[in-house]
Design a protein around this motif. Structure first.
Motif, PDB file in Angstrom:
ATOM      1  N   ARG A   5       0.824  -1.204   0.000  1.00 14.84           N
ATOM      2  CA  ARG A   5       0.000   0.000   0.000  1.00 14.84           C
ATOM      3  C   ARG A   5       0.854   1.247   0.000  1.00 14.84           C
ATOM      4  O   ARG A   5       0.420   2.325  -0.347  1.00 14.84           O
ATOM      5  CB  ARG A   5      -0.898   0.019   1.245  1.00 14.84           C
ATOM      6  CG  ARG A   5      -1.957  -1.043   1.223  1.00 14.84           C
ATOM      7  CD  ARG A   5      -2.784  -0.921   2.459  1.00 14.84           C
ATOM      8  NE  ARG A   5      -3.704  -2.054   2.541  1.00 14.84           N
ATOM      9  CZ  ARG A   5      -4.375  -2.356   3.617  1.00 14.84           C
ATOM     10  NH1 ARG A   5      -4.240  -1.649   4.701  1.00 14.84           N
ATOM     11  NH2 ARG A   5      -5.191  -3.382   3.632  1.00 14.84           N
ATOM     12  N   ARG A  77      -8.326  -7.390   0.220  1.00 12.96           N
ATOM     13  CA  ARG A  77      -9.471  -6.678   0.775  1.00 12.96           C
ATOM     14  C   ARG A  77     -10.643  -6.674  -0.214  1.00 12.96           C
ATOM     15  O   ARG A  77     -11.199  -5.631  -0.558  1.00 12.96           O
ATOM     16  CB  ARG A  77      -9.077  -5.255   1.155  1.00 12.96           C
ATOM     17  CG  ARG A  77      -7.922  -5.197   2.160  1.00 12.96           C
ATOM     18  CD  ARG A  77      -7.733  -3.820   2.717  1.00 12.96           C
ATOM     19  NE  ARG A  77      -8.911  -3.420   3.481  1.00 12.96           N
ATOM     20  CZ  ARG A  77      -9.096  -2.202   3.976  1.00 12.96           C
ATOM     21  NH1 ARG A  77      -8.174  -1.259   3.779  1.00 12.96           N
ATOM     22  NH2 ARG A  77     -10.182  -1.913   4.654  1.00 12.96           N
ATOM     23  N   ALA A 119     -13.493  -1.984  -1.500  1.00  7.05           N
ATOM     24  CA  ALA A 119     -13.550  -0.561  -1.179  1.00  7.05           C
ATOM     25  C   ALA A 119     -14.314   0.243  -2.227  1.00  7.05           C
ATOM     26  O   ALA A 119     -14.909   1.277  -1.906  1.00  7.05           O
ATOM     27  CB  ALA A 119     -12.140  -0.017  -1.018  1.00  7.05           C
ATOM     28  N   PRO A 123     -16.552   0.978   1.168  1.00  5.19           N
ATOM     29  CA  PRO A 123     -15.304   0.945   1.946  1.00  5.19           C
ATOM     30  C   PRO A 123     -15.526   0.793   3.443  1.00  5.19           C
ATOM     31  O   PRO A 123     -14.643   0.286   4.141  1.00  5.19           O
ATOM     32  CB  PRO A 123     -14.651   2.289   1.618  1.00  5.19           C
ATOM     33  CG  PRO A 123     -15.770   3.161   1.140  1.00  5.19           C
ATOM     34  CD  PRO A 123     -16.722   2.243   0.451  1.00  5.19           C
ATOM     35  N   ASP A 128      -9.987  -6.012   6.465  1.00  6.24           N
ATOM     36  CA  ASP A 128      -8.545  -6.095   6.254  1.00  6.24           C
ATOM     37  C   ASP A 128      -8.047  -7.338   6.973  1.00  6.24           C
ATOM     38  O   ASP A 128      -7.499  -7.269   8.071  1.00  6.24           O
ATOM     39  CB  ASP A 128      -7.864  -4.839   6.795  1.00  6.24           C
ATOM     40  CG  ASP A 128      -6.385  -4.780   6.445  1.00  6.24           C
ATOM     41  OD1 ASP A 128      -5.896  -5.716   5.784  1.00  6.24           O
ATOM     42  OD2 ASP A 128      -5.725  -3.802   6.836  1.00  6.24           O
ATOM     43  N   GLU A 148     -10.122   0.050   9.156  1.00  3.26           N
ATOM     44  CA  GLU A 148      -9.677   1.077   8.211  1.00  3.26           C
ATOM     45  C   GLU A 148      -9.752   2.448   8.883  1.00  3.26           C
ATOM     46  O   GLU A 148     -10.634   2.725   9.695  1.00  3.26           O
ATOM     47  CB  GLU A 148     -10.551   1.065   6.948  1.00  3.26           C
ATOM     48  CG  GLU A 148     -10.164   2.073   5.890  1.00  3.26           C
ATOM     49  CD  GLU A 148      -8.754   1.885   5.361  1.00  3.26           C
ATOM     50  OE1 GLU A 148      -7.798   2.235   6.098  1.00  3.26           O
ATOM     51  OE2 GLU A 148      -8.603   1.404   4.221  1.00  3.26           O
ATOM     52  N   ARG A 149      -8.791   3.283   8.538  1.00  2.00           N
ATOM     53  CA  ARG A 149      -8.789   4.674   9.009  1.00  2.00           C
ATOM     54  C   ARG A 149      -8.278   5.559   7.884  1.00  2.00           C
ATOM     55  O   ARG A 149      -7.071   5.614   7.623  1.00  2.00           O
ATOM     56  CB  ARG A 149      -7.919   4.840  10.261  1.00  2.00           C
ATOM     57  CG  ARG A 149      -7.927   6.256  10.827  1.00  2.00           C
ATOM     58  CD  ARG A 149      -6.965   6.412  11.997  1.00  2.00           C
ATOM     59  NE  ARG A 149      -7.054   7.748  12.575  1.00  2.00           N
ATOM     60  CZ  ARG A 149      -6.372   8.804  12.117  1.00  2.00           C
ATOM     61  NH1 ARG A 149      -5.560   8.655  11.079  1.00  2.00           N
ATOM     62  NH2 ARG A 149      -6.516   9.991  12.698  1.00  2.00           N
ATOM     63  N   ARG A 193      -3.697   3.581  11.222  1.00  2.00           N
ATOM     64  CA  ARG A 193      -4.077   2.808  10.038  1.00  2.00           C
ATOM     65  C   ARG A 193      -3.039   1.712   9.791  1.00  2.00           C
ATOM     66  O   ARG A 193      -1.824   1.937   9.841  1.00  2.00           O
ATOM     67  CB  ARG A 193      -4.153   3.723   8.806  1.00  2.00           C
ATOM     68  CG  ARG A 193      -4.736   2.992   7.613  1.00  2.00           C
ATOM     69  CD  ARG A 193      -4.724   3.844   6.368  1.00  2.00           C
ATOM     70  NE  ARG A 193      -5.498   3.191   5.305  1.00  2.00           N
ATOM     71  CZ  ARG A 193      -5.188   3.248   4.020  1.00  2.00           C
ATOM     72  NH1 ARG A 193      -4.140   3.934   3.617  1.00  2.00           N
ATOM     73  NH2 ARG A 193      -5.941   2.627   3.137  1.00  2.00           N
ATOM     74  N   ASN A 194      -3.525   0.504   9.514  1.00  2.00           N
ATOM     75  CA  ASN A 194      -2.667  -0.658   9.241  1.00  2.00           C
ATOM     76  C   ASN A 194      -1.785  -1.035  10.420  1.00  2.00           C
ATOM     77  O   ASN A 194      -0.774  -1.724  10.242  1.00  2.00           O
ATOM     78  CB  ASN A 194      -1.775  -0.420   8.014  1.00  2.00           C
ATOM     79  CG  ASN A 194      -2.563  -0.261   6.747  1.00  2.00           C
ATOM     80  OD1 ASN A 194      -3.626  -0.853   6.589  1.00  2.00           O
ATOM     81  ND2 ASN A 194      -2.073   0.568   5.840  1.00  2.00           N
TER      82      ASN A 194
END
Length: 383
Positions: A5, A77, A119, A123, A128, A148-149, A193-194
């Motif tokens: 990503r 995803r 997404a 989304p 994830d 998710e953020r 995030r992640n």
């Protein structure tokens, strides 16, 4: 976490970084836990087609002894195909690791019975997937999502991380309660995030589940960095009957292994998976990656919770005093193998070897990138 990503593979290829390792080659390590001896390694072909999907993104693995098969969650995803997990057979002995054969694919289903959307469709409902374990006592699977953020001038998408019980055919059964500190927020609070639920595992008696946060929450301090030992993340302990959290513990991360190239490019170190050994001991995998350095730095630690502070009611590790972190000791550094090591995100005990010793299996997530590999490593655990 999906390093693709952040276009890490593109950066590495563009910089022409060599895969070769100059580190000294040794093939075993000894701690109080035992000695790990490499049996062998296999790599599946890039984007290998299987049952209408392409394989890759293997972020978690677990072994089902009753069926003599492995479950592997895919972190797609719902982009290349609906979110899913695979089953597979790994063929190895105490002397060699011969092959990997995929045997099945199962779609993860929402509570309403439908597959998860990608997404581009919705989304806020896109998962994830990161970790997967088989609960032999309940006969079900448990998987985690990082949520998710996305917060920018165009969109605000907040999806909480989660841990879910499902049947072996992918149907939703139940979900674990989420501590309030781990809800996604539009402000710089809660998980990054992640950086949320990346690993999980059960105690041998299936009484408890541990879930690991990959990186520090905003309130708990900065992310890991080169030469910095201040980054603190969390382990969450759940009661498997009530699915309620019963404790949390602070875990100190290692520094990022190498500076990024260029210096302001992406770099990370965090917990990519855990393997629970008892109610107070577990293995943790820390995965460090820096843009411009093709190899990941993978270290396996033996972690002990004895004496660690329960931080369930501590909102900020950055400002808290008197908190005792879990203790850890290095079990194995994959750099000692002297070969290219990719993005290892899953670990499980496999079958007992003919000599009575346990096997330990690791899998790498290739992020569906041609620059990365879906690697499997099998070790013998010598007491």
């Amino acid at each position: 976490m999906k390093v693709s990503r952040f276009l890490l593979a593109i950066v590495a290829v563009a910089l022409g970084v060599s895969c070769a390792s100059t580190r000294p080659a040794t093939h075993s390590a000894t701690t109080a836990f035992g000695k790990l001896r490499l049996i062998g390694e296999q790599t599946i072909p890039h984007n290998m087609p299987f049952m209408g999907t392409v394989t890759g993104g293997l972020s978690g693995i677990d072994y089902d002894a009753s069926r003599q098969q492995y479950y592997m969650i895919c972190d797609d995803r719902s982009e290349l195909a609906p979110a899913r997990f695979y089953t597979a057979k790994l063929y190895f002995s105490g002397q060699s690791f011969d092959s990997v054969r995929f045997t099945g694919m199962t779609t993860l289903l929402q509570q309403n019975g439908n597959p998860y959307p990608g997404a581009k469709v919705n989304p806020s409902l896109t998962p994830d997937p990161e970790a997967l374990r088989y609960n032999a006592q309940k006969g079900c699977l448990v998987w985690s999502s990082e949520g998710e953020r996305i917060v920018n001038t165009k969109d605000t998408i907040l999806t909480n991380p989660g841990v879910y019980e499902i049947s072996t055919d992918g149907r939703y059964l139940d979900s674990f309660a989420l501590p309030s500190q781990l809800r996604m927020q539009a402000t710089e609070n809660g998980p990054r995030r992640n950086g949320a639920f990346e690993g999980l595992g059960f105690t041998p008696d299936y009484r408890h589940t541990f879930v690991s946060l990959e990186e520090p929450r905003y309130e708990d301090g900065p992310r890991a960095d080169v030469g910095d030992t201040t980054a603190l993340t969390r382990l969450i302990k759940y009661d498997n009957k009530t699915l309620q959290p019963v404790a949390q513990y602070a875990y100190r991360l290692e520094p990022v292994a190498y500076p990024a190239i260029p210096a302001n490019a992406f770099k990370v170190n965090g917990i990519s998976d855990i393997l629970v050994l008892s109610d107070h001991q577990l293995l943790s995998i820390e995965r460090s990656f820096s843009s411009g350095v093709k190899d990941c730095t993978i270290k396996v630690f033996l972690v002990d919770l004895h004496g660690a502070t329960d931080i369930s009611h501590v909102n900020s590790l950055k400002t808290a005093t008197g908190v005792k972190t879990v203790t850890k000791s290095l079990l194995f550094d994959f750099a000692s193998l002297g070969k290219y090591i990719d993005n290892i995100e899953g670990v499980t005990f496999g079958p007992v070897l003919p000599n009575g010793h346990k096997s330990l299996v690791f899998v790498a997530d290739n992020n569906f990138s041609v620059a990365e590999e879906s690697q499997f490593f099998v070790f013998e655990l010598i007491p």
